[in-house]
Design an enzyme around this catalytic site. Structure first.
Site, PDB file in Angstrom:
ATOM      1  N   GLU A  21       0.848  -0.985  -0.275  1.00 38.16           N
ATOM      2  CA  GLU A  21      -0.517   0.127   0.097  1.00 38.16           C
ATOM      3  C   GLU A  21       1.001   0.540  -0.257  1.00 38.16           C
ATOM      4  O   GLU A  21       0.564   1.674  -0.663  1.00 38.16           O
ATOM      5  CB  GLU A  21      -0.470   0.096   1.438  1.00 38.16           C
ATOM      6  CG  GLU A  21      -2.123  -1.020   1.629  1.00 38.16           C
ATOM      7  CD  GLU A  21      -2.747  -1.002   2.654  1.00 38.16           C
ATOM      8  OE1 GLU A  21      -3.598  -0.189   2.473  1.00 38.16           O
ATOM      9  OE2 GLU A  21      -2.054  -1.336   3.578  1.00 38.16           O
ATOM     10  N   LYS A  99     -11.418   4.164   1.893  1.00 40.52           N
ATOM     11  CA  LYS A  99     -10.697   3.537   1.766  1.00 40.52           C
ATOM     12  C   LYS A  99     -11.275   2.803   0.631  1.00 40.52           C
ATOM     13  O   LYS A  99     -11.687   1.661   0.928  1.00 40.52           O
ATOM     14  CB  LYS A  99      -9.523   2.808   3.103  1.00 40.52           C
ATOM     15  CG  LYS A  99      -8.447   2.183   2.051  1.00 40.52           C
ATOM     16  CD  LYS A  99      -7.176   1.712   3.135  1.00 40.52           C
ATOM     17  CE  LYS A  99      -6.435   0.927   3.205  1.00 40.52           C
ATOM     18  NZ  LYS A  99      -5.538   0.914   3.839  1.00 40.52           N
TER      19      LYS A  99
END
Length: 130
Positions: A21, A99
């Site tokens: 990420e 997210k």
């Protein structure tokens, strides 16, 4: 207290717990609520008497793009604290950060953090300072 809502602020960033990420990045979406007194700007029709929300949007996008935190909680708090610090007019801010594509197996939902931050009353209403 009046409120300005800014919704759907999107930006690509590198905050996340997993190493990929922080390398590959991902999209984040942010909604912001700003509490402030809009009575003067409602009368004067002058941007100087309110908060220029373009600056709030730019600040939010910049923080998403340039921050590299492990937790989205920290990114959300950084956005909220930065917005409060950027304007004397804002008494309270609520930041909702999502997210949309969380990298969790068999999970198709989204992760959302919501934080509300306020200035101390003596900063909002200096004449009432003790």
């Amino acid at each position: 207290m009046d409120c300005i809502h800014l919704t759907g602020i999107r930006s690509y960033g590198y905050t996340g717990y997993l190493p990929e990420e922080q390398v590959l990045g991902q999209w984040f979406e942010v909604d912001v609520k700003l509490w402030l007194d809009l009575s003067t700007s409602a009368k004067t029709d002058a941007i100087e008497d309110t908060v220029d929300y373009r600056n709030v949007i730019n600040l939010t996008q910049h923080l998403i793009k340039t921050s590299k935190f492990v937790l989205v909680e920290r990114l959300t708090a950084t956005i909220a604290d930065s917005i409060l610090a950027a304007s004397d007019r804002i008494a309270q801010v609520q930041v909702t950060l999502s997210k949309p594509a969380a990298p969790i197996p068999d999970f198709g939902g989204k992760i959302t953090i919501e934080l509300t931050r306020s200035k101390p009353l003596d900063k909002v209403y200096p004449s009432n300072a003790v």
